[in-house]
Design a protein around this motif. Structure first.
Motif, PDB file in Angstrom:
ATOM      1  N   GLN A  62       0.893  -1.357  -0.124  1.00 31.47           N
ATOM      2  CA  GLN A  62      -0.030   0.487  -0.018  1.00 31.47           C
ATOM      3  C   GLN A  62       1.104   1.346   0.762  1.00 31.47           C
ATOM      4  O   GLN A  62       0.870   2.087  -0.661  1.00 31.47           O
ATOM      5  N   GLU A  66       2.046   1.975  -3.697  1.00 26.68           N
ATOM      6  CA  GLU A  66       0.727   2.435  -3.652  1.00 26.68           C
ATOM      7  C   GLU A  66      -0.955   1.554  -4.465  1.00 26.68           C
ATOM      8  O   GLU A  66      -1.718   2.524  -4.848  1.00 26.68           O
ATOM      9  N   ARG A  67      -0.936   0.608  -3.909  1.00 22.45           N
ATOM     10  CA  ARG A  67      -1.774  -0.585  -4.274  1.00 22.45           C
ATOM     11  C   ARG A  67      -2.814  -0.312  -3.134  1.00 22.45           C
ATOM     12  O   ARG A  67      -2.520   0.359  -2.174  1.00 22.45           O
ATOM     13  N   GLU A  68      -4.203  -0.515  -3.748  1.00 25.87           N
ATOM     14  CA  GLU A  68      -4.921  -0.880  -2.542  1.00 25.87           C
ATOM     15  C   GLU A  68      -4.694  -1.872  -1.623  1.00 25.87           C
ATOM     16  O   GLU A  68      -3.870  -3.473  -2.203  1.00 25.87           O
ATOM     17  N   GLY A  72     -10.209  -4.894   2.059  1.00 19.14           N
ATOM     18  CA  GLY A  72     -10.050  -3.335   2.525  1.00 19.14           C
ATOM     19  C   GLY A  72      -9.921  -3.198   4.223  1.00 19.14           C
ATOM     20  O   GLY A  72      -8.750  -2.856   3.957  1.00 19.14           O
TER      21      GLY A  72
END
Ligand code: AVJ
Ligand code: FE
Length: 391
Positions: A62, A66-68, A72
């Protein structure tokens, strides 16, 4: 001289080595054992596993990539500050195949990101510069391996992986960084006929990690301290000495000691073996260590004294050693990369431990490394050595 930047392949190998160790530790266990709370002081192993993966996802996927996130809000379950250890089994933690695929999927993405980023000494982002965040991740998993080993002491009939039980001896005075072994159980050293104490002259000593190379924020800045002359034991306090202290004072016995006849037996992992008299005492609290030192007419060394004497100390790396020092910030301290690693623990509540134990990965053992815990804690692999003022 500046350290050579590490090739990405070497980082990937070291990440893989840490992961192999993690899996090796849990290999003999079933799902129930992985999810059980054995002690309110220690997490279920499944929490450590999910946390290891989640920490990796947070930083290497993340933040750096910069990934999701894959799941969640899952990260909240594995936040160490938000979730106290005793209630971690009540969380809807990942289990079985889901947990294992989360570990694997995160690793796959982390390696993908590693391929893309600049980890050179010139990298703009201090997280990436010299591969800092990768060193952090490797160290983090290795530290959790030790936490897992603390819990595994409570698992009936647990068999340690071969790599932990078949390792060589090291010779007196050898610096921990030079040790080939990763883990050692049980510590196998005989007490050498070394001079019982080492005398250090008063004067100025350099404390802390140098400005370059990987270290935690709490090890910096390197600074000078003034020490009065002191003596420090070359060897940690042994089980024999500790048993004498218990006999004379009625002090609390170490965790995993039980009376049998007129001797003591060691009961970790559900075994019943005589306590090994010449080995360093383990699983004692700071309060007991401090009381022993006073009973012996000595005191615990400060963490500065320990670090100043480090090159001359024997048996470093058998047990973590309690020091007299509170866990405080060094001058010029800057939290990096996050306040919850060290800064939130600074104060007079936690005591510093130095060195490392048989369960500590040798990668973590350096003279400036500071471990800390509450003074009443005994589930950690904690022993101590004594010191005193020298005229
Ligand atoms: C340095 C051992 C006190 O376990 O709380 C693991 C290490 N920090 N994940 C701890 C740590 C974040 C830490 N100790
Ligand atoms: Fe952690």
């Amino acid at each position: 001289m500046k350290a050579q930047p590490q090739p990405k392949a070497a980082i990937a190998d070291r990440l893989a080595e840490a992961r192999r160790r993690t899996y090796e530790l849990i290999e003999p266990l079933d799902e129930a054992q992985l999810n059980r709370v054995y002690s309110p002081l220690l997490s279920p192993l499944a929490w450590d596993l999910g946390h290891i993966a989640n920490f990796e996802e947070l930083w290497l996927v993340q933040t750096v990539g910069e990934r999701e996130p894959l799941h969640g809000e899952l990260g909240r379950l594995y936040d160490a500050i938000e979730n106290p250890r005793r209630s971690r089994n009540e969380l809807p933690l990942l289990r079985d195949a889901e947990l294992r695929s989360y570990l694997a999927d995160v690793r796959e993405r982390a390696l993908e990101v590693l391929d893309e980023v600049d980890i050179s000494p010139e990298a703009e982002d201090p997280l990436l510069r010299d591969g800092f965040v990768y060193e952090l991740l490797i160290a983090h998993e290795q530290q959790h391996n030790e936490t897992m080993l603390q819990l595994l002491q409570m698992v009936e009939d647990y068999e340690l992986p071969d790599a932990l039980s078949s390792v060589g001896h090291h010779s007196p005075g050898q610096a921990p960084g030079q040790l080939a072994r990763r883990f050692e159980y049980p510590p196998v050293r005989e007490m050498p006929h070394a001079p019982p104490t080492i005398r250090l002259p008063g004067g100025q000593y350099e404390i802390g990690a140098p400005a370059t190379g990987f270290a935690y924020d709490n090890e910096r800045s390197r600074h000078t301290v003034e020490l009065a002359p002191f003596e420090i034991d070359s060897w940690p306090v042994t089980n024999r000495e500790y048993a004498q202290f218990v006999a004379e004072t009625g002090a609390e016995v170490p965790l995993y000691w039980e009376r049998e006849g007129d001797g003591w037996i060691h009961t970790a992992m559900g075994r019943r073996e005589p306590v090994a008299t010449d080995q360093p005492v383990t699983h004692v609290s700071w309060h007991e260590a401090d009381a022993f030192a006073r009973w012996a007419g000595k005191r615990l060394p400060s963490e500065h004294e320990w670090e100043a004497a480090h090159p001359q100390l024997d048996a470093v790396g058998e047990v973590w050693e309690w020091t007299a020092s509170d866990f405080l910030a060094y001058p010029g301290f800057e939290a990096f990369p996050y306040r919850e690693y060290s800064e939130v623990f600074f104060g007079d509540e936690h005591k510093v431990l130095r060195g490392g134990s048989w369960a500590t990965h040798r990668n973590l053992m350096r003279p400036s490394f500071r471990n800390w815990d509450l003074p009443q804690r005994r589930q950690i692999f904690s022993g101590f050595r004594c010191a005193k003022d020298a005229g």
